[in-house]
Every structure is written in structure tokens, then in C-alpha cells.
Write a protein that holds these residues in place. Sequence first.
Motif, PDB file in Angstrom:
ATOM      1  N   PHE A   1      10.102  25.065  12.013  1.00  0.00           N
ATOM      2  CA  PHE A   1       9.888  26.450  11.613  1.00  0.00           C
ATOM      3  C   PHE A   1      10.568  26.745  10.277  1.00  0.00           C
ATOM      4  CE2 PHE A   1      11.584  30.833  11.602  1.00  0.00           C
ATOM      5  CZ  PHE A   1      10.390  31.521  11.546  1.00  0.00           C
ATOM      6  N   GLY A   2      11.823  26.334  10.154  1.00  0.00           N
ATOM      7  CA  GLY A   2      12.552  26.578   8.913  1.00  0.00           C
ATOM      8  C   GLY A   2      11.860  25.922   7.731  1.00  0.00           C
ATOM      9  N   PHE A   3      11.459  24.674   7.940  1.00  0.00           N
ATOM     10  CA  PHE A   3      10.785  23.934   6.867  1.00  0.00           C
ATOM     11  C   PHE A   3       9.486  24.637   6.469  1.00  0.00           C
ATOM     12  CE2 PHE A   3       7.986  20.554   5.303  1.00  0.00           C
ATOM     13  CZ  PHE A   3       8.786  20.027   4.308  1.00  0.00           C
ATOM     14  N   ALA A   4       8.719  25.049   7.469  1.00  0.00           N
ATOM     15  CA  ALA A   4       7.440  25.710   7.186  1.00  0.00           C
ATOM     16  C   ALA A   4       7.653  27.022   6.444  1.00  0.00           C
ATOM     17  CB  ALA A   4       6.687  25.952   8.490  1.00  0.00           C
ATOM     18  N   MET A   5       8.710  27.746   6.803  1.00  0.00           N
ATOM     19  CA  MET A   5       8.973  29.011   6.121  1.00  0.00           C
ATOM     20  C   MET A   5       9.384  28.765   4.667  1.00  0.00           C
ATOM     21  SD  MET A   5       8.215  31.509   8.022  1.00  0.00           S
ATOM     22  CE  MET A   5       8.911  32.970   7.256  1.00  0.00           C
ATOM     23  N   VAL A   6      10.219  27.747   4.448  1.00  0.00           N
ATOM     24  CA  VAL A   6      10.662  27.459   3.087  1.00  0.00           C
ATOM     25  C   VAL A   6       9.462  27.166   2.183  1.00  0.00           C
ATOM     26  CG1 VAL A   6      11.850  25.730   1.671  1.00  0.00           C
ATOM     27  CG2 VAL A   6      12.976  26.671   3.688  1.00  0.00           C
ATOM     28  N   TRP A   7       8.502  26.406   2.716  1.00  0.00           N
ATOM     29  CA  TRP A   7       7.373  25.969   1.893  1.00  0.00           C
ATOM     30  C   TRP A   7       6.127  26.832   2.075  1.00  0.00           C
ATOM     31  CZ3 TRP A   7       8.202  22.970  -2.101  1.00  0.00           C
ATOM     32  CH2 TRP A   7       9.330  22.170  -2.102  1.00  0.00           C
ATOM     33  N   HIS A   8       6.273  27.953   2.791  1.00  0.00           N
ATOM     34  CA  HIS A   8       5.147  28.868   3.001  1.00  0.00           C
ATOM     35  C   HIS A   8       3.965  28.187   3.694  1.00  0.00           C
ATOM     36  CE1 HIS A   8       6.500  31.906  -0.336  1.00  0.00           C
ATOM     37  NE2 HIS A   8       7.487  31.412   0.346  1.00  0.00           N
TER      38      HIS A   8
ATOM     39  N   TRP B   1       0.631  28.453   8.898  1.00  0.00           N
ATOM     40  CA  TRP B   1       0.118  28.067  10.224  1.00  0.00           C
ATOM     41  C   TRP B   1       1.187  27.322  11.023  1.00  0.00           C
ATOM     42  CZ3 TRP B   1       0.060  22.945  11.581  1.00  0.00           C
ATOM     43  CH2 TRP B   1       0.166  22.015  10.523  1.00  0.00           C
ATOM     44  N   LEU B   2       1.922  26.449  10.329  1.00  0.00           N
ATOM     45  CA  LEU B   2       2.948  25.662  11.015  1.00  0.00           C
ATOM     46  C   LEU B   2       4.102  26.565  11.472  1.00  0.00           C
ATOM     47  CD1 LEU B   2       3.673  22.796  11.811  1.00  0.00           C
ATOM     48  CD2 LEU B   2       4.838  22.524   9.626  1.00  0.00           C
ATOM     49  N   ALA B   3       4.426  27.544  10.622  1.00  0.00           N
ATOM     50  CA  ALA B   3       5.496  28.482  10.998  1.00  0.00           C
ATOM     51  C   ALA B   3       5.102  29.235  12.262  1.00  0.00           C
ATOM     52  CB  ALA B   3       5.768  29.449   9.850  1.00  0.00           C
ATOM     53  N   ILE B   4       3.845  29.681  12.320  1.00  0.00           N
ATOM     54  CA  ILE B   4       3.399  30.442  13.491  1.00  0.00           C
ATOM     55  C   ILE B   4       3.411  29.561  14.738  1.00  0.00           C
ATOM     56  CG2 ILE B   4       1.424  31.637  14.520  1.00  0.00           C
ATOM     57  CD1 ILE B   4       0.734  32.547  11.609  1.00  0.00           C
ATOM     58  N   VAL B   5       2.857  28.351  14.602  1.00  0.00           N
ATOM     59  CA  VAL B   5       2.798  27.446  15.756  1.00  0.00           C
ATOM     60  C   VAL B   5       4.209  27.168  16.277  1.00  0.00           C
ATOM     61  CG1 VAL B   5       2.268  25.080  16.464  1.00  0.00           C
ATOM     62  CG2 VAL B   5       0.621  26.378  15.105  1.00  0.00           C
ATOM     63  N   SER B   6       5.145  26.838  15.360  1.00  0.00           N
ATOM     64  CA  SER B   6       6.480  26.476  15.839  1.00  0.00           C
ATOM     65  C   SER B   6       7.203  27.701  16.413  1.00  0.00           C
ATOM     66  CB  SER B   6       7.305  25.839  14.725  1.00  0.00           C
ATOM     67  OG  SER B   6       7.242  26.611  13.558  1.00  0.00           O
TER      68      SER B   6
ATOM     69  N   ILE C   1       9.324  30.657  21.285  1.00  0.00           N
ATOM     70  CA  ILE C   1       9.275  31.754  22.252  1.00  0.00           C
ATOM     71  C   ILE C   1       8.810  31.232  23.612  1.00  0.00           C
ATOM     72  CG2 ILE C   1       8.206  33.986  22.785  1.00  0.00           C
ATOM     73  CD1 ILE C   1      10.182  34.059  20.472  1.00  0.00           C
ATOM     74  N   GLY C   2       7.791  30.364  23.573  1.00  0.00           N
ATOM     75  CA  GLY C   2       7.298  29.788  24.830  1.00  0.00           C
ATOM     76  C   GLY C   2       8.395  29.052  25.574  1.00  0.00           C
ATOM     77  N   THR C   3       9.215  28.296  24.837  1.00  0.00           N
ATOM     78  CA  THR C   3      10.293  27.547  25.489  1.00  0.00           C
ATOM     79  C   THR C   3      11.315  28.500  26.106  1.00  0.00           C
ATOM     80  OG1 THR C   3      10.006  26.011  23.660  1.00  0.00           O
ATOM     81  CG2 THR C   3      11.820  25.580  25.164  1.00  0.00           C
ATOM     82  N   VAL C   4      11.611  29.596  25.378  1.00  0.00           N
ATOM     83  CA  VAL C   4      12.572  30.562  25.923  1.00  0.00           C
ATOM     84  C   VAL C   4      12.026  31.169  27.214  1.00  0.00           C
ATOM     85  CG1 VAL C   4      13.767  32.738  25.496  1.00  0.00           C
ATOM     86  CG2 VAL C   4      13.571  31.064  23.666  1.00  0.00           C
ATOM     87  N   VAL C   5      10.720  31.514  27.203  1.00  0.00           N
ATOM     88  CA  VAL C   5      10.114  32.070  28.420  1.00  0.00           C
ATOM     89  C   VAL C   5      10.187  31.040  29.550  1.00  0.00           C
ATOM     90  CG1 VAL C   5       7.980  32.912  29.452  1.00  0.00           C
ATOM     91  CG2 VAL C   5       8.619  33.654  27.155  1.00  0.00           C
ATOM     92  N   ALA C   6       9.949  29.774  29.201  1.00  0.00           N
ATOM     93  CA  ALA C   6      10.010  28.725  30.219  1.00  0.00           C
ATOM     94  C   ALA C   6      11.398  28.639  30.834  1.00  0.00           C
ATOM     95  CB  ALA C   6       9.631  27.378  29.601  1.00  0.00           C
ATOM     96  N   ILE C   7      12.437  28.855  30.026  1.00  0.00           N
ATOM     97  CA  ILE C   7      13.795  28.853  30.591  1.00  0.00           C
ATOM     98  C   ILE C   7      13.903  29.960  31.628  1.00  0.00           C
ATOM     99  CG2 ILE C   7      16.244  29.241  30.083  1.00  0.00           C
ATOM    100  CD1 ILE C   7      15.700  28.151  27.261  1.00  0.00           C
ATOM    101  N   GLY C   8      13.298  31.129  31.317  1.00  0.00           N
ATOM    102  CA  GLY C   8      13.345  32.259  32.236  1.00  0.00           C
ATOM    103  C   GLY C   8      12.671  31.964  33.570  1.00  0.00           C
ATOM    104  N   PHE C   9      11.709  31.034  33.549  1.00  0.00           N
ATOM    105  CA  PHE C   9      11.011  30.716  34.792  1.00  0.00           C
ATOM    106  C   PHE C   9      11.692  29.610  35.580  1.00  0.00           C
ATOM    107  CE2 PHE C   9       7.521  33.161  33.145  1.00  0.00           C
ATOM    108  CZ  PHE C   9       6.848  33.578  34.279  1.00  0.00           C
ATOM    109  N   ASP C  10      12.611  28.898  34.917  1.00  0.00           N
ATOM    110  CA  ASP C  10      13.172  27.684  35.511  1.00  0.00           C
ATOM    111  C   ASP C  10      14.285  28.035  36.499  1.00  0.00           C
ATOM    112  OD1 ASP C  10      13.848  25.175  36.063  1.00  0.00           O
ATOM    113  OD2 ASP C  10      14.692  24.682  34.101  1.00  0.00           O
TER     114      ASP C  10
END
Lengths: 205, 665
Positions: free
Chosen positions: B602-609, B612-617, B622-631
Motif C-alpha cells: 500500500f505504501g509503495f503504491a501510494m508513493v508511486w500513485h 489500483w494497487l493502493a485500493i486493492v491492498s 480492512i478485510g484482514t482486520v474484519v477477519a480478526i473480528g470473526f476469529d
Amino acid sequence: MNTTDINKIEELEALRVERQHHAEINTFGLWIYLMSDLIMFSILFATFVVLGKNVAGGATPQELFHLPFIFTETMFLLLSSVTFGLSMVAMNNQNKKAVLIGLIATGLFGLGFLVMELYEFYELAASGNTPDKSGFLTAFFTLVGTHGAHVFFGLIWLISMIIQVAKKGFSDKVRSRLVRLSIFWHFLDVVWVGVFTFVYLMSMI
Amino acid sequence: MFGKLTTGDIVQDPLTLIVVIGMIGGAIAVVAGLTYFKKWGYLWREWLTSVDHKKIGIMYIVFSLVMLLRGFADGIMMRTQQAMAIGESQGFMDAHHFDQIFSAHGTIMIIFVAMPFLFGLMNLVIPQQIGARDVAFPLLNNISLWLTTAGGALMMISLALGEFSNTGWTGLAPLFGLEYNPYVGVDYWMWSFQLAGIGSTLGGVNFIVTILKMRAPGMKLMKMPIFTWTSFTANVLVVLTFPVITIALLMLTMDRYLGMHFFTNDLGGNMMQWNNLFWMWGHPEVYIVVLPSFGVFSEVVAAFSKKRIFGYTSLVYATGVIMFLSALVWLHHFYTMANNPSVNVFFSITTMAIAIPTGVKIFNWLFTMYKGKISFATPMYWTMGFLVLFVLGGMTGVLLSIPPADFMVHNSAFLVAHFHNTLIPGALFGYLAGFSYWFPKAMGFRLNEKWGKLSFWGWAVGFVLAFMPLYATGFMGMPRRLAHLNNPDWTPYMYIALVGACIIGLGIFAMLVQLFLSVKDRKKNMDVTGDSWGYGRTLEWHTSSPPADYNFAIIPTVKEIDDFNRMKEEGIAFKQPEKYFPIVMPKNRPHGAIIGVLTIVFGFAMVWHIWWLAIVSFVGIIGTVVAIGFDDDSEYVIPAEEVKRIEDERFAKIREAMAQKTNNE
């Protein structure tokens, strides 16, 4: 009872106490986190005070803000807190259906708030008042937008909790997570009261 | 597809290219080694996904030491440049390159050396000192580590692709704005700083809760070991001030990515606001890095003087006062920014006042040593070196706190000398003292004393030679951050400073030799009892070395300050309990590692604009954080029999060692 049984009971009791302690710790941790979040908002508020008058020849707050619209938006968020409070009452009564209805209502009110906020942003941008026009608009969009982002992530959390309540019922973990979400949700309300007062009302004076 | 990134962004400068090739070579060697020895699974299961505070602590410190090498390389390059580029000579690099190097040096030393080192020590020690089995939020702890290393990784990538910021580690409005710095340098600085900062905030929350809620029964606040106390105050400051820098950097992000006007000099921006926000974090940050180090000195001085710390209560209160005052002095970084004189006076007084509690501490340490039976082990060397050198740095600080005096030497080499004089002896010596003091606890064997002491002498002598000349040139009017010097009078001082930097280099070399020799001879220096030095006073010495996963089989009940010392005096320190209970422990989970890798992307994608990669990462995070909430499957139980087996083994070894000792005597 023989000694092995007593041992087993002692062991179970030790485990239970440890787990309960953990739920307590989680809530306390959320409070500390909220303190840090509050500092983030306080910096945004302070910066709004510093930059809020710098309209750089552009539109002033008096020209841009429509209080009746903002008031309706505010009511949406406040009502969402009320419905969340009601679903916490329902949780203590073990009423799963009422909890789910309360949470869904909370989500809808929250969503309504967010849609109104985005509409306000859209209106401003459409009339040429984008955040890059002046220090005032910069500070305004960032402060209100940061709060909006919190509501957005709160909604994601809310959806995940609706699914958890529906699927898992009221396990200890689900209950403790729901308590934390409710604290977070009310926190967003409190911050919004600050936004409403300091950004909208004070700017109209 | 790749945003701003093109092949033209690969670094061209031959010197940097050599470093980059070396780094890539090193990375390939590590990957090949891990594959050849089939250690990937081990690394993943036992380390990268570990939620064990001891392992996280070790990883923090390893990361910090690696970054120390990089930061030192930057430092010695600056010293070389300033010794060479005088008069006709332009030195070996241009001003733009030099600017990047001093910016990287500061950022690395504060964010990627000091912060991870202190979080490493806190992780390693605090749960054991307060008689706990782990921190309050073990998975969050792992995530904090990963966010910090993600920032570091981004920092290293900037060497190979693009450039680093040229606006100093403190940033400089409006120079860091889009108008003057359209390329990626500032973005690298901003994102690596931001990610590591978020990691620190989460770490601060974690330790506040750990210290307040997880202490062993009987350990009242005023019975906590001093290191825990000072770390606690440091973490209060972390939670109080890191959010400020998070928001300040977010504002800069808005300026740079959406053309907003927080810190621009047109359309209603306010450049001075940056200075205020930065130093509202920046000054407390100095105390965040120095307070835990004061804690280490307090532990070390008590242990090696074989006395309880002198004036425990006054030391705790002094720490609290420093914490409080440190949040009220930020403006002294810009007395010259046209403030109202009465504002300057207020901040001048608060700044001077900090000298009082700090002075109290100096006397606490001195009186602890007074009439103590002092063992001159390596940690004690660092402590005594600190006492001598730090007082000097403190006094120049009081000098700088007086606005009229500050106007004379503001942003001069004098200032550079001053803050290195507080941070190297004050913070770094403390971490290195803690490193040598707790190393046997973490690893189970002692460090080589001879090379440890040599390392100390390298650092201490090198430090004096490298920075005392800067005090002098500062008085002579030399500004900081000069890529080229035009006053030949300064030349001899620059030569001495360069020699000093080289001697510090020898100190670092001695440290590496020390590590190598200690690992080689580890069988000879095993620590069996857990009380590695024999003088341990606090609870961390009550566990085995290295400690079992659960630290304490039975949570001790604390009766007084230095409770382990009490146990030893009562002869119950090494008595095996009769009965064990099952223990609930947190499970290792992969979420932290996943978030960490996604954060780098994410950081790399933001630095270089690369949007799409920034959004995906970001969605991935966020998905991983939600997954922690379900675990719900986050812990496991060690049965009582297993605890008994591990403890039986440990006590058999202790008995054997003690029998041997009696035989020898």
C-alpha cells in the motif's frame, strides 16, 4: 468428591477468571484507543480554528452552510445512537431478534447520515468549492471527512457484528465485541456534536 | 499501470547503486539460505506470526540494529562530506544528495532505531517485570511490529527506486509541498513515518493496558520496577502525541495528493502550523525515547550496586513530572518564529524546569552507587558513561532554553551537538545497557564482556570527538545541514569530528564481534538459573532463561519493591511449587504478517500513485482486520501436566548447577 474432581474444578475456575479478565482488558484498551482518536480530532479542530477564517477570497462559511440540512443529518446520527442503546438493552434481555432489528436500524441511520454528508460534499464541489480552493475549505473537508471515514469504518464493523450476532448468537466474545462497538459508536456521536457546534454553528456567527 | 514509476526511476548514482546491489545480494543470500536449510516454515510459524512478546521483542531489536547500521552509514557520509567539501572542493556528493542523506539519517535514527529498540526492550522485559504471561493484546503487538518494519522496508526501497526526502527528518513547510517537491522523495518519508507511527500508537495503547491491568497480585503501582514506570510514562506520551503526528502527516498527504492548503504559503495555508504540530509530537518524542532508557539505567545501577534504588518514590515522581512538562515545551524548537515574547518566556520556563526532575534522577543514580559494592560489568559501563556525558548535554539544553541565547545558535552546529549529546548518551547508551543487561534473559547465554566494554569505549570516545567540535563550530556560526563549508577556520574541527565518527564505527564493529563471539562460545556461558547476573532484583529474573512460553508457571504474589530480591533473601526464589494449573496462552496467528506485507504494498503504491494497487491492498488490510473480528480461535490451553514437565526439567537443571557450585566451593 475425590481430589481429582476438586483439582478439575479449581482448574476450570482459574481458566474462567482469566477469560473474564480478558474481556475487561479489551474494553479498557478500546477506551485508551479512543483517547488517542480524540486527540486526532482535537488537532483537526484546532487546525480548523487556525485556518477557518482563511477563505482566500472564496466563499465564506455563512454562504455555504445550510443549517436545516445539517440539523437533519445530525438527527440521523443521534437517532442511530438511540437505536444502538436500545439494542444493548435487548442484548441484556437475550432478545436476539430485537438486537438485530436495533443494529440494522442503527446501520440505516448511520448510512443516511453518511449519504447526507456525501451529498453536502458533492453540492459544495459542484458549486466550485473544492477543498483546494482555500485554507477554510481544506480544514473543513478534512475534519468532517475524517469523522465521516470513522462512521464508514464503524458501519463495516457494524455489518460484521450483525453477521456475528445472527450466526453465533450471544457468545461471551460476541457480547464483549458488541459492547465495544457501542462505545465506539457513541464516541462518534460525541465528536459529531463537537463538529456541529464548532464547525457549523460557530461559523454562522 | 505503474503510476509514476518508470525504469528511469531506478537509482543512477554509482555509490548508491553499489549499496543497492549489495542489499539485493544480501536479500538473495538470505532467501537462498532459508530455502536450502528448509527454514521457511520455521521462520513463519515461530517468528513472523508469533504473538509471544519475547520473540516480538527480539525481532524489534534485530530490526533496530540493522537500521542502526544504515543510519550510521548516513552519519559517516555526512561527516566525510563536511570534512572534504571546504573552499574549492565540492566533496563527493552534491547538495541534493546530501539533503537526502541528513533527512534519512534523522528519520532512521528516531523512527527506525530508537522506537523499535525501546519497544523491543519493553516487549522483552515488561510482562516479566510485572509478573504477566504476555501483553494485553498479543496479536496487536505483532501488528505493531509489522507496521514498524513496513515503514522501514519502504525507507529501504527509496534507496533503489526514486529518492528520499530532502527536507530534513522534521519536514519543512512549504518546501515539502507539491510545488517545490513534486517527485517521490517526500512521499517516501511521509509514508514510512506514517506507517511506523501508527504501529507505535497501537504499541502505546497495548503497553498502557498491559501495565495497568496485568500486574501480578500485590504489585501496587508504587511497587512497580522503575523500568516499568518509565516505560509507562513513555507510553502515555506515545498515546498522547503520536496521534498528533498522524494527523499532521495526514494533512500533508492531503496537501500533496489533493492539492489542499494546510501548509502552503498561498490560498490560506499556514506554514507555521506544521512547526507547531510537528513539535507537539516531536518534543514529547524525545522523552518517549529517553524515559525508558532512564528506566534501564535505574535497573542496572541498582542491580550492579547491589542496593535498592536510592529514593524510589522521588524517582517515580520525577518521571511523572518530566512526562507532564515534556508536553509543554514544544515551542522552544521555534523561538525564532516571531512569537510574542511572553509566549517564548512561558516555554522557556517550562523547558528550564525539566532540568529539575532530571537532576533529581541523576542524584538518585549517584546515591545508589554511593557505598554500593559495584560490579563493573558492561551495562554498568554504559550507565556511568551516560552519567558523565548526559549531564553535559542537559546543561547545553538549559542554555538553549533561554530565548536570547537560542537566537544566537538556532539551527547551528551547536544544536546538532546538543541533541546528539542527549540522544546518544541519554537514549542509545541506555538501550545498549539494556541490551547487554537483558541479553542473557532473552537468549539463555551471556554476552562477551571484553568486546562489550570495547564497544562502549568506541562509542564514548568517538562520541566526544565527533560532537564536541560541533559545539565549537556552532559558536563560530556554522549552520547545521551544510553540504559545503566556506569557512576554512572550521576545517580542523571537521577533521576531528570525522575521526570521532570513525571511532564510533569501531565501537559498532566491536559490538558485531561481541555478538559473533558470544554466539560461538554460547555453550560456555549458559545461564541456568534465570538470574543471569546473580544480582537480579526484579521479577524478570525469576523466569528461566530464555523464559518458557508462559513466563511464570505460577503467577508470583508481590510483597515489596524488588520482589525477586526479597525471594532470594528469604530463600524461596528457586523453590519448586508443588502444584501446577493449566495456562491459557494466545495462539500464533498470521493476520499481522498479512497486514504487514499489504501495508508495504500500500505504501509503495501510494508513493508511486499506482492507484489500483493502493485500493486493492487497502481493501485487503480492512478485510484482514474484519477477519480478526470473526476469529474466535485465538487461544490454546497448556495442560497442567505439560507445565509440570517443563518446570521439572528446569528445576532439575537448577539443582544440578547448584550442586556443582557447592562441590566447587
